[in-house]
Design an enzyme around this catalytic site. Structure first.
Site, PDB file in Angstrom:
ATOM      1  N   ARG A  63      10.830   5.233   3.869  1.00 30.98           N
ATOM      2  CA  ARG A  63      10.750   6.213   3.074  1.00 30.98           C
ATOM      3  C   ARG A  63       9.815   7.276   3.174  1.00 30.98           C
ATOM      4  O   ARG A  63      10.064   8.447   2.846  1.00 30.98           O
ATOM      5  CB  ARG A  63      10.614   5.356   1.731  1.00 30.98           C
ATOM      6  CG  ARG A  63      11.706   5.026   1.179  1.00 30.98           C
ATOM      7  CD  ARG A  63      11.616   3.980  -0.102  1.00 30.98           C
ATOM      8  NE  ARG A  63      11.261   2.619   0.362  1.00 30.98           N
ATOM      9  CZ  ARG A  63      10.384   1.964  -0.119  1.00 30.98           C
ATOM     10  NH1 ARG A  63       9.693   2.606  -1.302  1.00 30.98           N
ATOM     11  NH2 ARG A  63      10.044   0.780   0.222  1.00 30.98           N
ATOM     12  N   GLU A 100      -0.697  -8.882   2.474  1.00 30.14           N
ATOM     13  CA  GLU A 100      -0.843  -9.916   1.610  1.00 30.14           C
ATOM     14  C   GLU A 100      -0.656 -11.164   2.187  1.00 30.14           C
ATOM     15  O   GLU A 100      -1.584 -12.140   2.058  1.00 30.14           O
ATOM     16  CB  GLU A 100      -0.295  -9.675   0.173  1.00 30.14           C
ATOM     17  CG  GLU A 100      -0.727 -10.584  -0.932  1.00 30.14           C
ATOM     18  CD  GLU A 100       0.069 -10.390  -1.993  1.00 30.14           C
ATOM     19  OE1 GLU A 100       0.880  -9.711  -2.305  1.00 30.14           O
ATOM     20  OE2 GLU A 100      -0.235 -11.095  -3.143  1.00 30.14           O
TER      21      GLU A 100
HETATM   22  P1  AMP Z   1       0.551  -0.489   0.874  1.00 29.65           P
HETATM   23  O1  AMP Z   1       0.372  -0.825   2.276  1.00 29.65           O
HETATM   24  O2  AMP Z   1       0.213  -1.648   0.064  1.00 29.65           O
HETATM   25  O3  AMP Z   1      -0.130   0.836   0.209  1.00 29.65           O
HETATM   26  O4  AMP Z   1       1.934  -0.208   0.634  1.00 29.65           O
HETATM   27  C1  AMP Z   1       2.615   0.836   0.938  1.00 29.65           C
HETATM   28  C2  AMP Z   1       4.080   0.983   1.678  1.00 29.65           C
HETATM   29  O5  AMP Z   1       4.782  -0.211   0.677  1.00 29.65           O
HETATM   30  C3  AMP Z   1       4.779   2.151   1.314  1.00 29.65           C
HETATM   31  O6  AMP Z   1       5.466   2.167   2.541  1.00 29.65           O
HETATM   32  C4  AMP Z   1       5.629   1.708   0.211  1.00 29.65           C
HETATM   33  O7  AMP Z   1       6.970   2.361   0.392  1.00 29.65           O
HETATM   34  C5  AMP Z   1       5.628   0.373  -0.061  1.00 29.65           C
HETATM   35  N1  AMP Z   1       5.536  -0.047  -1.404  1.00 29.65           N
HETATM   36  C6  AMP Z   1       4.476  -0.811  -2.007  1.00 29.65           C
HETATM   37  N2  AMP Z   1       4.280  -1.040  -3.163  1.00 29.65           N
HETATM   38  C7  AMP Z   1       5.703  -0.648  -3.615  1.00 29.65           C
HETATM   39  C8  AMP Z   1       6.238  -0.453  -4.753  1.00 29.65           C
HETATM   40  N3  AMP Z   1       5.543  -1.173  -5.879  1.00 29.65           N
HETATM   41  N4  AMP Z   1       7.139   0.140  -4.944  1.00 29.65           N
HETATM   42  C9  AMP Z   1       8.042   0.535  -3.951  1.00 29.65           C
HETATM   43  N5  AMP Z   1       7.513   0.737  -2.701  1.00 29.65           N
HETATM   44  C10 AMP Z   1       6.373   0.049  -2.460  1.00 29.65           C
END
Ligand code: AMP
Length: 175
Positions: A63, A100
């Site tokens: 995205r 996670e």
């Molecule tokens: P993080 O590494 O936990 O910051 O997760 C970021 C990645 O996961 C990004 O590329 C987001 O597109 C996706 N992501 C994480 N949580 C969500 C959510 N609640 N809704 C949509 N995309 C998410």
């Protein structure tokens, strides 16, 4: 007319329990269907970088590609796809990071930042920050200098910013 932030908030759909129970997925597809709003959003994200001498915009698969490419075009900067393993055909640098459960890996072409000055990283959501922090490390290892990270939205309750250290982080929406 409502503020941009409010119009974007109204165009992001919450999908509970996707892709697994307990996650509220932030679905950006209604926003993408609104051509004028989508354009306004990527222009606003590009504005964050106006004073920062950004020559390269990195989009994180997948995205981050949707938002990163128009941001790069608005800035007159190059676009660099940062991809899942095995997708890029050239010589790559890769970075593994913790999720996670388990690990994930991002890759970028080793020569992507040749001649770059400032690099902007773009993604749709800053959640725990693990992905964006890995993207920053990867850009540095490939010889680029990250000057800012821009996200459509930040899930503040997950405190992704704490993983970003003192890097500049900009978001249009905060949940
Ligand atoms: P993080 O590494 O936990 O910051 O997760 C970021 C990645 O996961 C990004 O590329 C987001 O597109 C996706 N992501 C994480 N949580 C969500 C959510 N609640 N809704 C949509 N995309 C998410």
């Amino acid at each position: 007319m409502q503020r941009l932030e409010e119009r974007v908030r109204a165009a992001v759909r919450d999908v509970p329990d996707f892709p697994k129970p307990g996650i509220v997925f932030k679905d950006i597809t209604p926003l993408l269907l609104d051509a004028a709003l989508f354009h306004e959003v990527t222009d606003a994200m590009a504005d964050w970088a106006r004073a920062a001498d950004v020559t390269h915009v990195v989009g994180i698969e997948s995205r981050g590609f949707i938002f990163g490419a128009p941001v790069a075009q608005a800035l007159g900067a190059g676009f660099v796809p940062m991809r899942k393993p095995g997708k890029l055909p050239g010589v790559t640098v890769s970075e593994r990071y913790a999720l996670e459960y388990g690990t994930d890996t991002l890759e970028v072409h080793a020569d992507a930042f040749t001649g770059s000055r400032g690099v902007m990283i773009v993604d749709d959501v800053l959640a725990t920050g693990g992905t964006a922090a890995a993207a920053c490390r990867l850009v540095a290892r490939a010889g680029g200098t990250v000057v800012l990270c821009g996200f459509l939205m930040e899930l503040g309750f997950l405190d992704g910013r704490s993983l970003m250290g003192d890097r500049r982080v900009d978001c249009l929406l905060r949940y």
